[in-house]
Motif scaffolding. Sequence first.
Motif, PDB file in Angstrom:
ATOM      1  N   SER A   8       0.248   5.461  -3.907  1.00  0.00           N
ATOM      2  CA  SER A   8      -0.809   4.552  -3.443  1.00  0.00           C
ATOM      3  C   SER A   8      -1.699   4.180  -4.617  1.00  0.00           C
ATOM      4  CB  SER A   8      -1.669   5.252  -2.385  1.00  0.00           C
ATOM      5  OG  SER A   8      -2.866   4.532  -2.171  1.00  0.00           O
ATOM      6  N   ASN A  26       0.850  -1.197   0.000  1.00  0.00           N
ATOM      7  CA  ASN A  26       0.000   0.000   0.000  1.00  0.00           C
ATOM      8  C   ASN A  26       0.885   1.246   0.000  1.00  0.00           C
ATOM      9  OD1 ASN A  26       0.555   0.732   2.905  1.00  0.00           O
ATOM     10  ND2 ASN A  26      -0.340  -1.297   3.181  1.00  0.00           N
ATOM     11  N   GLY A  27       0.244   2.401  -0.120  1.00  0.00           N
ATOM     12  CA  GLY A  27       1.012   3.652  -0.227  1.00  0.00           C
ATOM     13  C   GLY A  27       1.696   4.033   1.072  1.00  0.00           C
ATOM     14  N   THR A  28       1.085   3.683   2.207  1.00  0.00           N
ATOM     15  CA  THR A  28       1.710   3.975   3.499  1.00  0.00           C
ATOM     16  C   THR A  28       3.034   3.220   3.610  1.00  0.00           C
ATOM     17  OG1 THR A  28      -0.543   4.026   4.373  1.00  0.00           O
ATOM     18  CG2 THR A  28       1.234   4.087   5.975  1.00  0.00           C
ATOM     19  N   LYS A  74      -7.718   6.330  -5.735  1.00  0.00           N
ATOM     20  CA  LYS A  74      -6.684   7.188  -6.319  1.00  0.00           C
ATOM     21  C   LYS A  74      -6.850   7.285  -7.843  1.00  0.00           C
ATOM     22  CE  LYS A  74      -4.801   7.820  -2.337  1.00  0.00           C
ATOM     23  NZ  LYS A  74      -5.471   8.810  -1.500  1.00  0.00           N
ATOM     24  N   ASP A 104       5.524  12.135  -1.415  1.00  0.00           N
ATOM     25  CA  ASP A 104       4.287  11.388  -1.211  1.00  0.00           C
ATOM     26  C   ASP A 104       3.400  11.698  -2.417  1.00  0.00           C
ATOM     27  OD1 ASP A 104       1.752  10.486  -0.626  1.00  0.00           O
ATOM     28  OD2 ASP A 104       1.854  10.997   1.496  1.00  0.00           O
ATOM     29  N   ALA A 130      -1.919   9.087   6.707  1.00  0.00           N
ATOM     30  CA  ALA A 130      -0.869   8.094   6.449  1.00  0.00           C
ATOM     31  C   ALA A 130       0.508   8.710   6.228  1.00  0.00           C
ATOM     32  CB  ALA A 130      -1.252   7.245   5.235  1.00  0.00           C
ATOM     33  N   PHE A 170      -3.438  13.398   4.075  1.00  0.00           N
ATOM     34  CA  PHE A 170      -4.038  12.193   4.634  1.00  0.00           C
ATOM     35  C   PHE A 170      -3.146  11.701   5.772  1.00  0.00           C
ATOM     36  CE2 PHE A 170      -4.848   7.529   4.596  1.00  0.00           C
ATOM     37  CZ  PHE A 170      -6.104   7.615   5.163  1.00  0.00           C
ATOM     38  N   ALA A 196       0.786   9.939  -3.547  1.00  0.00           N
ATOM     39  CA  ALA A 196      -0.432   9.129  -3.545  1.00  0.00           C
ATOM     40  C   ALA A 196      -1.540   9.781  -4.366  1.00  0.00           C
ATOM     41  CB  ALA A 196      -0.905   8.929  -2.104  1.00  0.00           C
ATOM     42  N   GLN A 197      -1.431  11.092  -4.643  1.00  0.00           N
ATOM     43  CA  GLN A 197      -2.566  11.800  -5.251  1.00  0.00           C
ATOM     44  C   GLN A 197      -2.275  12.426  -6.616  1.00  0.00           C
ATOM     45  OE1 GLN A 197      -4.302  14.486  -2.374  1.00  0.00           O
ATOM     46  NE2 GLN A 197      -4.519  12.883  -0.841  1.00  0.00           N
TER      47      GLN A 197
HETATM   48  C1  PLP Z   1      -1.402  11.751   0.657  1.00  0.00           C
HETATM   49  C2  PLP Z   1      -1.515  10.278   0.957  1.00  0.00           C
HETATM   50  N1  PLP Z   1      -0.462   9.641   1.481  1.00  0.00           N
HETATM   51  C3  PLP Z   1      -0.503   8.332   1.756  1.00  0.00           C
HETATM   52  C4  PLP Z   1      -1.627   7.577   1.498  1.00  0.00           C
HETATM   53  C5  PLP Z   1      -1.619   6.156   1.904  1.00  0.00           C
HETATM   54  O1  PLP Z   1      -1.901   5.264   0.914  1.00  0.00           O
HETATM   55  P1  PLP Z   1      -2.556   3.845   1.283  1.00  0.00           P
HETATM   56  O2  PLP Z   1      -3.962   4.071   1.689  1.00  0.00           O
HETATM   57  O3  PLP Z   1      -2.424   3.075   0.013  1.00  0.00           O
HETATM   58  O4  PLP Z   1      -1.740   3.250   2.382  1.00  0.00           O
HETATM   59  C6  PLP Z   1      -2.754   8.202   0.920  1.00  0.00           C
HETATM   60  C7  PLP Z   1      -4.001   7.498   0.552  1.00  0.00           C
HETATM   61  O5  PLP Z   1      -4.595   6.698   1.111  1.00  0.00           O
HETATM   62  C8  PLP Z   1      -2.698   9.582   0.671  1.00  0.00           C
HETATM   63  O6  PLP Z   1      -3.738  10.245   0.147  1.00  0.00           O
END
Ligand code: PLP
Length: 373
Positions: free
Chosen positions: A181, A59-61, A186, A157, A88, A86, A159-160
């Motif tokens: 992510s 996952n993105g985290t 997304k 980061d 995370a 977010f 993810a977006q």
């Molecule tokens: C800015 C941001 N960073 C990190 C994440 C973490 O990704 P994930 O939910 O896949 O762990 C997200 C989305 O969920 C995010 O929007």
Amino acid sequence: MKVEFYGHIRQYHNIKSEIDANIKEVLESGQYVMGPMLKRFEGELANYHGTKFAVGVGNGTDAIWLALLALGVGPGDEVITHPNTFFATAEAIWIAGATAVFVDCDSNTRCIDPAKIEAAITPKTKAIVPVHLYGQCADMKTIRKIADKYKLFVIEDNAQAIGGRGDGFKIAELSDATATSFIIQKNLGTFGDSGALVTNNEKIDATARKLRNHGSNQRNVHSFGFNSRLDDLHAGILSAKLKHIDAWNDLRRKWAAHYTAGLKGARNFSLPFERSGGQHVYHLYIIETKKAQQRDALLKFLNDSGIDAKTHYSIAIHQQAGYPWGKSARVSGSLANAEQNAATCISLPMFPELTEQEVDYVVAKTMEWDKSQ
Ligand SMILES: Cc1ncc(COP(=O)(O)O)c(C=O)c1O
């Protein structure tokens, strides 16, 4: 009329044959974890970013903290980010064992304000994690200059903002590693969880590759690690979807322009700020009410009108109950912009498969509320 926030099923139906073909290919291959489809997708993802390496993870985290671990950032180290992202982003810093240091965001883009970073740097600072918030690149050129001056790592980061571009730079060009992510909501989302990091750094690639697989890149040979792999079914779905990401981002930009044209006369909320020279991919289209007390009223009005508007993110990380849960954290300077963003933001429906009729309806209802104020 009802307007959903996401268009997952529409998107699936539009490219069903391509997704189904890849799923079938994985199922018939008999290799579902660390198989050929993952390898293929990692190659495609690296190619898309123009990086040497891509590592698929759970996952993105995980992509963020695996990058931190691969760089040796952990307990006793400080990592600078901003609190209107977010959760995370900060969570990953804590999982790595480091101290999260929050600085304010820019009053326009809502990405990290580079002017606030230097004052937050101490001898313990090891890295900066800028977020390409809502689909717009943070000011990476300035961030890179600061990082070079103080010898800090930079982990984007992302993810977006897959497919986004900065003013004269590409995502992943000015950092040590970039985390993404692929959760379903997304821009490039699979039907579940997964993520990746992309990098040009051979050591980060090799270390993250081992860490994600129980510290192993050879059967029965292990060092300390984790289980955080992007499985082949998700890789197949993402491989099919990656071919469409630029066209989908173009549609997001088209709907954003449509919203902006329709809403530009509003007196009670502001519209997204687009920095010139780059490409905002509008993962989210965020308006902000002029007064904090107007936000929930507008949100309720839209929801009652059948529009699934949301907030991203209505509680800044340092304002969450119980913060920082015994974890190590520090606030540097005023976080007034981030707090205002949290108190006033509303996300309007945004996905490539929206229809003009739906966007017009959202515009009409949002303007109806504006005029009633
Ligand atoms: C800015 C941001 N960073 C990190 C994440 C973490 O990704 P994930 O939910 O896949 O762990 C997200 C989305 O969920 C995010 O929007």
